[in-house]
Design a protein around this motif. Structure first.
Motif, PDB file in Angstrom:
ATOM      1  N   ARG A  50       0.742  -1.306   0.060  1.00 37.07           N
ATOM      2  CA  ARG A  50      -0.076  -0.099   0.017  1.00 37.07           C
ATOM      3  C   ARG A  50       1.050   1.412  -0.050  1.00 37.07           C
ATOM      4  NH1 ARG A  50      -3.861  -0.362   4.843  1.00 37.07           N
ATOM      5  NH2 ARG A  50      -2.214   0.902   5.537  1.00 37.07           N
ATOM      6  N   ASN A  51       2.004   1.240   0.848  1.00 39.93           N
ATOM      7  CA  ASN A  51       2.676   2.495   0.752  1.00 39.93           C
ATOM      8  C   ASN A  51       3.941   2.169   1.607  1.00 39.93           C
ATOM      9  OD1 ASN A  51       3.212   5.139   0.986  1.00 39.93           O
ATOM     10  ND2 ASN A  51       1.443   5.548   2.062  1.00 39.93           N
ATOM     11  N   TYR A  52       5.032   3.027   1.613  1.00 43.87           N
ATOM     12  CA  TYR A  52       6.096   3.027   2.043  1.00 43.87           C
ATOM     13  C   TYR A  52       6.246   3.947   3.154  1.00 43.87           C
ATOM     14  CZ  TYR A  52       7.669  -0.155  -1.656  1.00 43.87           C
ATOM     15  OH  TYR A  52       7.451  -1.082  -2.678  1.00 43.87           O
ATOM     16  N   VAL A  53       6.726   3.762   4.468  1.00 43.09           N
ATOM     17  CA  VAL A  53       6.664   4.856   5.361  1.00 43.09           C
ATOM     18  C   VAL A  53       7.823   4.527   6.235  1.00 43.09           C
ATOM     19  CG1 VAL A  53       4.220   4.561   5.868  1.00 43.09           C
ATOM     20  CG2 VAL A  53       5.488   3.100   7.194  1.00 43.09           C
ATOM     21  N   ALA A  54       8.184   5.827   6.931  1.00 41.74           N
ATOM     22  CA  ALA A  54       9.118   5.728   8.055  1.00 41.74           C
ATOM     23  C   ALA A  54       8.581   5.476   9.274  1.00 41.74           C
ATOM     24  CB  ALA A  54       9.864   6.936   8.327  1.00 41.74           C
ATOM     25  N   LEU A  55       8.828   4.634  10.371  1.00 44.79           N
ATOM     26  CA  LEU A  55       8.271   4.128  11.672  1.00 44.79           C
ATOM     27  C   LEU A  55       9.103   5.166  12.663  1.00 44.79           C
ATOM     28  CD1 LEU A  55       7.829   0.387  11.318  1.00 44.79           C
ATOM     29  CD2 LEU A  55       6.214   2.261  10.937  1.00 44.79           C
ATOM     30  N   LEU A  56       8.348   5.836  13.225  1.00 47.05           N
ATOM     31  CA  LEU A  56       9.101   6.938  14.083  1.00 47.05           C
ATOM     32  C   LEU A  56       9.112   6.308  15.499  1.00 47.05           C
ATOM     33  CD1 LEU A  56       7.526  10.118  13.155  1.00 47.05           C
ATOM     34  CD2 LEU A  56       9.608   9.070  12.337  1.00 47.05           C
ATOM     35  N   ASP A  57      10.142   6.772  16.351  1.00 48.09           N
ATOM     36  CA  ASP A  57      10.140   6.159  17.922  1.00 48.09           C
ATOM     37  C   ASP A  57       9.386   7.146  18.832  1.00 48.09           C
ATOM     38  OD1 ASP A  57      11.123   6.191  20.691  1.00 48.09           O
ATOM     39  OD2 ASP A  57      12.725   4.885  19.802  1.00 48.09           O
TER      40      ASP A  57
END
Length: 152
Positions: A50-57
């Protein structure tokens, strides 16, 4: 389209390493770079990716508190469910909203800086959601396990 073993391997790798280069991905799944690229494009086009994301802390973002909020509505009328879902989607502190079968109508996953911040979110947003009859909040003491990777 059905997924074969290679498609599944591509998805497994991309779920854990979304920024991997096509060359590295093709090596890991034993395909040529061009064949790998075509498969990834097909997986994107067909909606598997569906998408590419950055997973934040969350801690580094100063949002270490996770609160699960069970919400019971006054009724199950379609208009009320729709109004609730539209309104809750506009609250930036709500990460997830699930329509449930069971004791609560919805469960929300909310992030906050601390209990005072959650009190603000509760007062300014959650209590103003349409049709809420009852709300119960539970604070997570510690996250034992968390993943975004689906079993492939």
């Amino acid at each position: 389209m059905s997924l074969d073993h290679t498609d599944r391997r591509i998805l497994q790798v991309l779920q854990k390493q979304g920024r991997i280069s096509n060359a590295e991905l093709s090596e890991q799944v034993n395909l040529s770079a061009s064949a790998c690229h075509r498969r990834v494009q097909r997986l994107e086009t067909d909606g598997y990716i569906r998408n590419y994301v950055a997973l934040l802390d969350a801690r580094k973002m100063n949002l270490p508190a996770t609160v699960f909020v069970e919400i019971t509505l006054q009724s199950q009328a379609d208009e009320l469910l729709d109004a609730f879902e539209k309104a809750v989607a506009r609250i930036p502190d709500v990460l997830e909203c699930h329509l449930m079968a069971g004791t609560a109508d919805y469960i929300l996953k909310v992030v906050a800086e601390n209990t005072d911040d959650f009190a603000r979110i509760h007062r300014q947003h959650l209590t103003r959601l349409p049709g809420v009859a009852q709300m119960q909040s539970s604070f997570a003491l510690r996250t034992v396990f968390k993943t975004t990777a689906l079993p492939v």
